[in-house]
Design an enzyme around this catalytic site. Structure first.
Site, PDB file in Angstrom:
ATOM      1  N   TYR A 317      -5.555  -2.868  -5.998  1.00  0.00           N
ATOM      2  CA  TYR A 317      -4.452  -1.981  -5.621  1.00  0.00           C
ATOM      3  C   TYR A 317      -4.985  -0.566  -5.381  1.00  0.00           C
ATOM      4  O   TYR A 317      -4.483   0.403  -5.937  1.00  0.00           O
ATOM      5  CB  TYR A 317      -3.381  -1.935  -6.704  1.00  0.00           C
ATOM      6  CG  TYR A 317      -2.927  -3.276  -7.216  1.00  0.00           C
ATOM      7  CD1 TYR A 317      -1.870  -3.951  -6.611  1.00  0.00           C
ATOM      8  CD2 TYR A 317      -3.544  -3.873  -8.316  1.00  0.00           C
ATOM      9  CE1 TYR A 317      -1.436  -5.169  -7.085  1.00  0.00           C
ATOM     10  CE2 TYR A 317      -3.119  -5.105  -8.799  1.00  0.00           C
ATOM     11  CZ  TYR A 317      -2.071  -5.751  -8.181  1.00  0.00           C
ATOM     12  OH  TYR A 317      -1.642  -6.951  -8.660  1.00  0.00           O
ATOM     13  N   GLU A 338      -6.807  -3.607  -1.218  1.00  0.00           N
ATOM     14  CA  GLU A 338      -5.478  -3.034  -0.996  1.00  0.00           C
ATOM     15  C   GLU A 338      -4.805  -3.799   0.149  1.00  0.00           C
ATOM     16  O   GLU A 338      -5.460  -4.204   1.097  1.00  0.00           O
ATOM     17  CB  GLU A 338      -5.681  -1.543  -0.656  1.00  0.00           C
ATOM     18  CG  GLU A 338      -4.590  -0.868   0.127  1.00  0.00           C
ATOM     19  CD  GLU A 338      -3.284  -0.748  -0.629  1.00  0.00           C
ATOM     20  OE1 GLU A 338      -3.288  -0.382  -1.804  1.00  0.00           O
ATOM     21  OE2 GLU A 338      -2.251  -1.042   0.005  1.00  0.00           O
ATOM     22  N   ASP A 386      -4.039  -0.803 -10.651  1.00  0.00           N
ATOM     23  CA  ASP A 386      -3.006   0.239 -10.537  1.00  0.00           C
ATOM     24  C   ASP A 386      -1.889  -0.315  -9.658  1.00  0.00           C
ATOM     25  O   ASP A 386      -1.686   0.137  -8.531  1.00  0.00           O
ATOM     26  CB  ASP A 386      -3.635   1.504  -9.922  1.00  0.00           C
ATOM     27  CG  ASP A 386      -2.644   2.653  -9.811  1.00  0.00           C
ATOM     28  OD1 ASP A 386      -1.527   2.530 -10.340  1.00  0.00           O
ATOM     29  OD2 ASP A 386      -2.985   3.679  -9.196  1.00  0.00           O
ATOM     30  N   CYS A 413       2.797   2.320 -13.564  1.00  0.00           N
ATOM     31  CA  CYS A 413       3.954   3.209 -13.380  1.00  0.00           C
ATOM     32  C   CYS A 413       5.218   2.550 -13.936  1.00  0.00           C
ATOM     33  O   CYS A 413       6.316   3.022 -13.671  1.00  0.00           O
ATOM     34  CB  CYS A 413       4.121   3.580 -11.912  1.00  0.00           C
ATOM     35  SG  CYS A 413       4.308   2.162 -10.832  1.00  0.00           S
TER      36      CYS A 413
HETATM   37  N1  SAH Z   1      -4.622   3.429  -6.854  1.00  0.00           N
HETATM   38  C1  SAH Z   1      -3.962   4.044  -5.752  1.00  0.00           C
HETATM   39  C2  SAH Z   1      -2.715   3.286  -5.281  1.00  0.00           C
HETATM   40  C3  SAH Z   1      -1.736   2.849  -6.315  1.00  0.00           C
HETATM   41  S1  SAH Z   1      -0.158   2.353  -5.718  1.00  0.00           S
HETATM   42  C4  SAH Z   1      -3.615   5.473  -6.051  1.00  0.00           C
HETATM   43  O1  SAH Z   1      -3.596   5.901  -7.210  1.00  0.00           O
HETATM   44  O2  SAH Z   1      -3.399   6.233  -5.113  1.00  0.00           O
HETATM   45  C5  SAH Z   1      -0.256   0.635  -5.588  1.00  0.00           C
HETATM   46  C6  SAH Z   1      -0.919   0.167  -4.327  1.00  0.00           C
HETATM   47  O3  SAH Z   1      -0.942  -1.272  -4.365  1.00  0.00           O
HETATM   48  C7  SAH Z   1      -0.185   0.508  -3.035  1.00  0.00           C
HETATM   49  O4  SAH Z   1      -1.092   1.166  -2.175  1.00  0.00           O
HETATM   50  C8  SAH Z   1       0.264  -0.853  -2.447  1.00  0.00           C
HETATM   51  O5  SAH Z   1       0.219  -0.879  -1.049  1.00  0.00           O
HETATM   52  C9  SAH Z   1      -0.765  -1.784  -3.050  1.00  0.00           C
HETATM   53  N2  SAH Z   1      -0.401  -3.226  -3.204  1.00  0.00           N
HETATM   54  C10 SAH Z   1       0.797  -3.761  -3.448  1.00  0.00           C
HETATM   55  N3  SAH Z   1       0.695  -5.090  -3.653  1.00  0.00           N
HETATM   56  C11 SAH Z   1      -0.623  -5.405  -3.536  1.00  0.00           C
HETATM   57  C12 SAH Z   1      -1.375  -6.624  -3.664  1.00  0.00           C
HETATM   58  N4  SAH Z   1      -0.777  -7.782  -3.941  1.00  0.00           N
HETATM   59  N5  SAH Z   1      -2.706  -6.565  -3.514  1.00  0.00           N
HETATM   60  C13 SAH Z   1      -3.329  -5.371  -3.243  1.00  0.00           C
HETATM   61  N6  SAH Z   1      -2.670  -4.215  -3.112  1.00  0.00           N
HETATM   62  C14 SAH Z   1      -1.331  -4.218  -3.253  1.00  0.00           C
END
Ligand code: SAH
Length: 457
Positions: A317, A338, A386, A413
């Site tokens: 993520y 991501e 995350d 979160c």
């Molecule tokens: N770590 C980053 C983003 C966190 S938000 C930061 O702090 O900026 C969570 C992220 O997970 C988002 O960008 C969303 O697009 C992504 N996401 C959602 N479901 C996902 C999945 N199944 N696999 C990978 N990424 C995913």
């Protein structure tokens, strides 16, 4: 049924609040029957009116507070409290931090069945107002005039407003300027019911460290009427604007952004710094909304990862690679995954921008890509997750348990899904060593926390 309940609808009763729910409502009990009342605080005595009775709980409305909590403060702005997401504005900041710490403790015990986890006091802000670097506001029409602001709760009625308590002034100014320009040029607001009209939302994002502003106009139609004049006016009224984007969302949906974006003017991205790392951020990419506290959060994640330079790290993520690149400076190699392709493009660009060569990024679902990496023989010493509010996919948690990285750093979160996922990891051989909540969202009930887990030896 309701005859057996200790209260009836429309009763006026005196109660004492004992607790707060995760969404900030006061909880009072009458013969063990819980009643939730927005605005009530633990320790307060009040007269309430019962407005709804269900089998297991009731809902009340605050009529008069008879004994106040020392955590109660004056509300700064009534409409932000009611509609604008500042639901716990009536609690002093000290009280808000206590509330969030308790919330984390409670869910870890209740949902996670974790005893004796070391939960630290919440790391809060010095000035817990005007912190958000982004806003996206719905656009509508009232008496023939284009308006934008908050949705009233449980309705689709828009309250027209120009300022909020928690957004950076630059963000409020940008939204207001775009709204005024659209009004002057006669842009038609989108109407949800008829699925007609053009402009659905206005989004603004401001990079606090560089002073760069992005404006996004989201329309139903592929064409944006008066496009050239709009751009000209926005550029002249907002000197900080570096990027004007048109996003098209032609579906009947509550989702704000569509998949298609066009650059109307300037750059496709704006740049910002977190610590020493520079980031390019495009319209569709996730970027933390509280820049000051993001640094605090990532520093904590870095501390919990305990890197000495020899480790392989996986960042599930990863968004635009924020945490990945933070960690890459201290690790041997970082792999980030991501789901949003634009975010991975940003992540790659960000690695280059910072001359970071030990980070690799892949588009896909974390729960699918990480097992593939594992099959290819890639082994992680530290795994960072995350996820969005719904938490980790269970398949990913089982992959972690199988891969056995020494350490897992869980950035969350949503304390409830954190607790649920920590239980699964604990059952799979991990121990939750400590949890640090960080207040990313003052005045709101949202709560962020980082947990450090190690593999049981
Ligand atoms: N770590 C980053 C983003 C966190 S938000 C930061 O702090 O900026 C969570 C992220 O997970 C988002 O960008 C969303 O697009 C992504 N996401 C959602 N479901 C996902 C999945 N199944 N696999 C990978 N990424 C995913």
């Amino acid at each position: 049924m309701s005859k057996t309940l200790p209260v009836q609808k429309n009763d006026y009763i005196d109660v004492e609040f004992e607790d707060l729910t995760h969404d900030g409502a006061g909880v009072a009990k009458v013969d063990g029957y819980p009643i939730f009342v927005q605005g009530g605080l633990p320790g307060e005595k009040a007269n309430i009116k019962i407005i709804k009775v269900n089998k297991g709980y009731g809902i009340g409305r605050l009529i008069q507070i008879k004994e106040q909590s020392h955590f109660r403060v004056e509300i700064a702005k009534e409409d932000s409290h009611k509609y604008g997401g500042c639901q716990i504005q009536h609690i002093s900041y000290e009280g808000q931090l206590k509330f969030k710490e308790n919330q984390v403790r409670q869910v870890l015990t209740r949902i996670g069945k974790l005893e004796d986890v070391n939960v630290h006091p919440v790391l809060g802000m010095e000035h817990p107002w005007q912190y958000r670097n982004k806003a996206q506001v719905p656009v509508g029409e009232k008496d023939g005039k284009l308006i934008s602001g908050f949705f009233k709760p449980r309705s689709h009625e828009i309250v027209d407003t120009n300022e909020s308590l928690i957004q950076l002034a630059e963000v409020d100014e940008a939204i207001q300027a775009v709204k005024e320009v659209c009004r002057e040029l006669g842009v038609k607001a989108y109407n949800e019911e008829t699925h007609k009209g053009d402009l659905r939302h206005i989004m603004a994002r401001y990079a606090k460290q560089t002073g760069e502003l992005m404006v996004v106009m989201i329309t139903r139609t592929a064409d944006l009427p008066s496009k050239n004049k709009l751009v000209e006016e926005i550029v002249s009224r907002l000197p900080k604007v570096k990027s004007i984007i048109h996003n098209i969302n032609s579906k009947r949906t509550n989702v704000i952004m569509g998949d298609k974006t066009k650059v109307l003017w300037g750059s496709e991205v704006i740049y910002d710094y977190i610590g020493d790392v520079k980031f390019a951020i495009s319209a569709l990419s996730f970027y933390q909304v509280n820049p000051d506290q993001t640094k605090v959060l990532y520093d904590k994640a870095l501390e919990y990862a305990e890197l000495n330079g020899d480790e392989t790290v996986m960042d599930a993520y990863c968004g635009i690679g924020t945490i990945s690149l933070f960690l890459a400076q201290k690790a041997k190699k970082v792999y980030g995954v991501e789901i949003v392709p634009e975010a991975i493009e940003d992540a790659k660009r960000n690695a280059e921008l910072n001359a970071i060569t030990n980070a690799e990024f892949a588009v896909g679902k974390a729960e699918e890509v990480i097992p593939k990496w594992y099959d290819q023989g890639i082994r992680a010493d530290v795994l960072v997750v995350d996820p969005p509010r719904k938490g980790c996919d269970e398949a990913l948690l089982h992959t972690i348990i199988e891969m056995k990285p020494n350490k897992v750093v869980y950035v969350s979160c949503n304390p409830a899904t954190l607790a649920r996922d920590l239980r699964i990891l604990e059952d799979g051989g991990y121990k939750t060593v400590e949890v640090q909540p960080v207040d990313m969202f003052p005045q709101t009930t949202h709560c962020e926390a980082v947990a450090k887990l190690v593999l049981n030896s």
